[in-house]
Design an enzyme around this catalytic site. Sequence first.
Site, mmCIF file in Angstrom:
data_model
loop_
_atom_site.group_PDB
_atom_site.id
_atom_site.type_symbol
_atom_site.label_atom_id
_atom_site.label_comp_id
_atom_site.label_asym_id
_atom_site.label_seq_id
_atom_site.Cartn_x
_atom_site.Cartn_y
_atom_site.Cartn_z
ATOM 1 N N ASP A 21 0.833 -1.198 0.000
ATOM 2 C CA ASP A 21 0.000 0.000 0.000
ATOM 3 C C ASP A 21 0.870 1.250 0.000
ATOM 4 O O ASP A 21 0.586 2.228 -0.703
ATOM 5 C CB ASP A 21 -0.907 -0.030 1.238
ATOM 6 C CG ASP A 21 -1.739 1.229 1.374
ATOM 7 O OD1 ASP A 21 -2.570 1.495 0.493
ATOM 8 O OD2 ASP A 21 -1.558 1.954 2.370
ATOM 9 N N GLU B 188 -1.864 -5.312 -3.755
ATOM 10 C CA GLU B 188 -0.881 -4.549 -2.975
ATOM 11 C C GLU B 188 0.238 -5.456 -2.475
ATOM 12 O O GLU B 188 1.414 -5.055 -2.450
ATOM 13 C CB GLU B 188 -1.570 -3.855 -1.804
ATOM 14 C CG GLU B 188 -2.503 -2.727 -2.229
ATOM 15 C CD GLU B 188 -3.271 -2.112 -1.073
ATOM 16 O OE1 GLU B 188 -3.785 -0.996 -1.254
ATOM 17 O OE2 GLU B 188 -3.356 -2.748 -0.001
#
Length: 226
Positions: free
Chosen positions: A49, A121
């Site tokens: 992320d 991610e």
Amino acid sequence: MKLSADLASFSQRLGYSFVRPDLLVRSVTHSSMVSIHRDDNQRLEFLGDRVLGLVMAEALLKADPSAPEGLLAPRYNALVRRETCADVAREVDLGAVIKLGRSEMKSGGRRKEALLADAMEAVIAAIYQDGGFDAARKVVLHLWGARITNVADDARDAKTALQEWAQARGEAPPSYTETARTGPDHQPAFTIAVTLESGQTETATAGSKRQAEQAAAAALLKKVDR
């Protein structure tokens, strides 16, 4: 460690060859498959992320050197939000290689937006740990592609945009109501109605409540803008 055929094919779709294949395996291992001998992808998701965020921030600054923060922020949010990550995951068929426990698989886990976004991610983090930031940046820019240059100035999610529209006119925030749920448990369809204080309303149906709410908000925005 040698990659299985499906993961080797997935690596090719990413456009990246892993020096440490175990990182790719971990990145696609959901917590429902965790065991004493197998790590899940949650820590990689946390890292990915942040890597994605930095890549997007850099790309947006480069794409429009004169844009103020007020324009950059919504563009950034549109590019890193869960829906976008899940869309990219679908384009590379990430769902096909995610390792899931039996219960998660039966509930349609390979198609779940949150699960796909989290795994995307994690894959980004795996590339970062395997080849460094430059390698991760190259893959992310390739996968996100035209999304970066085409992201709209008002790239806010529809629910936020509708709430701001209502507040600007002195209305209470819109309300969302689930009016129907159909389909089997592993592949449900939710119908959501969104209503403004003024009485204007729209409905939409999607595979998750979040998607249905966004679709209903977008439809109502189009109606009130007219």
